[in-house]
Motif scaffolding. Structure first.
Motif, PDB file in Angstrom:
ATOM      1  N   TYR A 178       0.850  -1.201   0.000  1.00 48.26           N
ATOM      2  CA  TYR A 178       0.000   0.000   0.000  1.00 48.26           C
ATOM      3  C   TYR A 178       0.882   1.246   0.000  1.00 48.26           C
ATOM      4  CZ  TYR A 178      -3.958   2.886   1.637  1.00 48.26           C
ATOM      5  OH  TYR A 178      -4.953   3.819   1.777  1.00 48.26           O
ATOM      6  N   ASN A 179       0.575   2.207  -0.878  1.00 47.82           N
ATOM      7  CA  ASN A 179       1.472   3.354  -1.027  1.00 47.82           C
ATOM      8  C   ASN A 179       0.693   4.666  -1.155  1.00 47.82           C
ATOM      9  OD1 ASN A 179       4.296   3.933  -1.068  1.00 47.82           O
ATOM     10  ND2 ASN A 179       4.132   4.512  -3.221  1.00 47.82           N
ATOM     11  N   ASN A 180      -0.433   4.764  -0.445  1.00 47.94           N
ATOM     12  CA  ASN A 180      -1.293   5.948  -0.504  1.00 47.94           C
ATOM     13  C   ASN A 180      -0.725   7.040   0.398  1.00 47.94           C
ATOM     14  OD1 ASN A 180      -3.378   7.770  -0.707  1.00 47.94           O
ATOM     15  ND2 ASN A 180      -4.987   6.348  -0.096  1.00 47.94           N
ATOM     16  N   GLY A 207       4.332   0.340   0.499  1.00 48.95           N
ATOM     17  CA  GLY A 207       5.216   0.814  -0.552  1.00 48.95           C
ATOM     18  C   GLY A 207       6.389   1.605  -0.013  1.00 48.95           C
ATOM     19  N   ASP A 209       7.567   4.689  -0.628  1.00 44.59           N
ATOM     20  CA  ASP A 209       7.314   6.083  -0.238  1.00 44.59           C
ATOM     21  C   ASP A 209       6.574   6.151   1.095  1.00 44.59           C
ATOM     22  OD1 ASP A 209       8.558   6.911  -2.522  1.00 44.59           O
ATOM     23  OD2 ASP A 209       6.718   7.312  -3.628  1.00 44.59           O
ATOM     24  N   TRP A 329       2.024  18.851  -4.721  1.00 41.57           N
ATOM     25  CA  TRP A 329       1.646  17.466  -4.424  1.00 41.57           C
ATOM     26  C   TRP A 329       1.482  16.618  -5.686  1.00 41.57           C
ATOM     27  CZ3 TRP A 329      -2.790  19.009  -0.510  1.00 41.57           C
ATOM     28  CH2 TRP A 329      -2.200  19.525   0.662  1.00 41.57           C
ATOM     29  N   ARG A 330       1.851  17.194  -6.824  1.00 38.25           N
ATOM     30  CA  ARG A 330       1.612  16.506  -8.092  1.00 38.25           C
ATOM     31  C   ARG A 330       2.340  15.170  -8.160  1.00 38.25           C
ATOM     32  NH1 ARG A 330       3.476  19.867 -13.127  1.00 38.25           N
ATOM     33  NH2 ARG A 330       5.515  19.192 -12.326  1.00 38.25           N
ATOM     34  N   ASN A 331       3.537  15.102  -7.599  1.00 33.99           N
ATOM     35  CA  ASN A 331       4.347  13.885  -7.678  1.00 33.99           C
ATOM     36  C   ASN A 331       4.204  12.973  -6.462  1.00 33.99           C
ATOM     37  OD1 ASN A 331       5.493  14.611 -10.199  1.00 33.99           O
ATOM     38  ND2 ASN A 331       6.935  15.979  -9.151  1.00 33.99           N
ATOM     39  N   ILE A 332       3.282  13.310  -5.578  1.00 36.08           N
ATOM     40  CA  ILE A 332       3.067  12.488  -4.388  1.00 36.08           C
ATOM     41  C   ILE A 332       1.957  11.471  -4.683  1.00 36.08           C
ATOM     42  CG2 ILE A 332       2.489  12.503  -1.935  1.00 36.08           C
ATOM     43  CD1 ILE A 332       5.093  13.960  -2.637  1.00 36.08           C
ATOM     44  N   SER A 333       2.248  10.205  -4.451  1.00 32.16           N
ATOM     45  CA  SER A 333       1.250   9.177  -4.724  1.00 32.16           C
ATOM     46  C   SER A 333       0.127   9.243  -3.695  1.00 32.16           C
ATOM     47  CB  SER A 333       1.892   7.780  -4.688  1.00 32.16           C
ATOM     48  OG  SER A 333       2.402   7.506  -3.395  1.00 32.16           O
ATOM     49  N   GLY A 334      -1.076   8.855  -4.120  1.00 31.34           N
ATOM     50  CA  GLY A 334      -2.192   8.790  -3.191  1.00 31.34           C
ATOM     51  C   GLY A 334      -3.288   9.800  -3.468  1.00 31.34           C
TER      52      GLY A 334
END
Length: 435
Positions: A178-180, A207, A209, A329-334
């Motif tokens: 999980y990588n949210n 995950g 990150d 936050w564009r490159n932050i997953s979730g």
């Protein structure tokens, strides 16, 4: 006696006195080494280093052990029991004085197993002077061999009426890499603003990150990570329905971790919140959790379990202005929960599941949506007083945006929430430059 002999005698007396003082100090501060002292049958004690410990010669597992002062100081061992392969089990418990005894047990399998063969259970030790025990193990035999055995340290040995934390959130299992990240950071920062001091996470896998983010919060002190390698011992189910999802145990052992978390924090936290990480228990009538619970508890002094309604905010419906579609936050997953302000309406003929705020000292067994056994009353908190903000896939996916309710409660925290999330992402090494 001449002067030199007198000085020598005085010096010897001082040395002897010094040695006596050192010896007394050492004795006072000495604690027995359980890893090297023999037991009554010459086996050695070694403390279990993992959160899941197999019970030898069985299909069962020990998780953690506690003195339960509400039940005359008995020992409760939270365990995972194979319901289809029951057998007599025994407690072997030891005191500081290294006196070890064997006792019979009462195995209490929780009722909400959903058909899965393995389920959370309480193994209750029935013996004398259990309150003096410091270590315990569950055995299939009445006497042990000479091999090393892994004992569980017994927690909650002392009742406390003062608590390290006012509010602790118990988050059931992380699994499946999980990588949210963004939703995790926003949720934890929201809880900090609402008055939570500790978030407990049982981690099977996540995950890379998210792992960096959790390490940041662990260093900060808000997050406690409990390793939960359930997949090393069983075939955990990714769902709650045995017929549909199969597997050995419900939802990666979710019910085991929720019960374990209640007992782990029984004398550490005044209140415990039981919910998932994509759910935020948000007071609407009050500014924060302390003011909410102060008023609820004053109005309902005998209540130990407060049920909070779950309300779905579909992640498929976005706020139209793009106000919180931040390039940072564009490159932050979730998921960005601040973009999802549309709430599904209640359906009168469909059960609306709840999560809980509990006084852990008034709960004996819990399920996911309600308590199974508790020592006080249960109260359903009204929707307008407190509700769960749950950003996820829709349950009523056919509804248009116009058919959903607008609920901007999370925006009330914008001024502090946004910079705090940025700071957490920076501290995790995840906030990257944007162009």
């Amino acid at each position: 006696m001449d002067h030199n002999k007198w000085k020598r005698s005085l010096g010897i007396c001082i040395i002897i006195l010094y040695m006596v003082v050192v010896l007394m100090w050492a004795c006072r501060n000495w604690h027995p080494d359980y890893t090297s002292m023999p037991l009554f049958n010459k086996q050695k004690i070694s403390e279990a280093l993992h959160s899941i410990t197999p019970i030898k010669d069985s299909h069962h597992f020990m998780v953690s052990a506690f003195i339960d002062h509400r039940l005359d100081g008995t020992i409760r061992v939270i365990s995972i029991i194979d319901r289809h392969n029951l057998q007599p089990l025994y407690c072997v418990y030891c005191t500081f004085e290294h006196d070890c005894k064997t006792a019979e047990t009462d195995v209490r399998i929780h009722s909400d197993h959903f058909g899965f063969p393995f389920h959370v259970s309480d193994v209750i030790c029935k013996g004398k002077h259990l309150q003096n025990a410091t270590r315990v193990l569950i055995s299939t035999k009445t006497s042990l061999d000479n091999e090393n055995h892994q004992y569980l340290p017994i927690q909650n040995r002392v009742v406390s009426e003062t608590f390290m934390f006012n509010f602790t959130v118990c988050i059931s299992n992380l699994f499946g890499d999980y990588n949210n990240v963004l939703q995790y950071a926003q949720t934890i920062e929201m809880y900090k603003l609402l008055g939570v001091q500790r978030v407990v996470i049982y981690n099977t896998s996540c995950g890379p990150d998210l792992e960096n983010l959790l390490k940041h919060y662990e260093r900060e002190g808000i997050v406690e990570i409990v390793p939960w390698p359930i997949d090393k011992f069983l075939n955990p189910s990714p769902g709650w329905n045995f017929k549909e999802h199969k597997g050995d145990i419900h939802y990666y052992g979710q019910l085991t971790t929720l019960n374990e978390c209640i007992y782990r924090h029984m004398y550490q936290s005044k209140y415990v919140l039981l919910n998932d990480i994509d759910e935020i228990i948000v007071p609407y009538k009050y500014a924060n959790l302390p003011s909410l619970m102060k008023n609820l508890q004053a109005e309902h002094p005998n209540v130990g379990v407060f049920l909070i309604e779950n309300h779905i905010f579909p992640k498929t419906q976005f706020e139209v202005s793009g106000r919180f579609k931040r390039p940072e936050w564009r490159n932050i997953s979730g998921i960005n929960i601040m973009e999802h302000i549309y709430r599904e309406p209640d359906r009168k003929n469909v059960f609306n599941p709840t999560k809980m705020i509990v006084n852990p000292r008034m709960v004996e067994q819990t399920s996911v949506h309600s308590s199974l056994k508790n020592f006080g009353e249960t109260y359903h908190v009204p929707f307008d007083v407190c509700r769960i903000v749950h950003v996820r896939v829709p349950l009523q996916g056919h509804l248009t945006k116009e058919q959903l309710a607008v609920d901007k409660k999370v925006w009330d925290f914008e001024q502090e929430l946004v910079p705090n999330v940025d700071k957490a992402l920076e501290g995790s090494g995840l906030l990257r430059p944007y162009s």
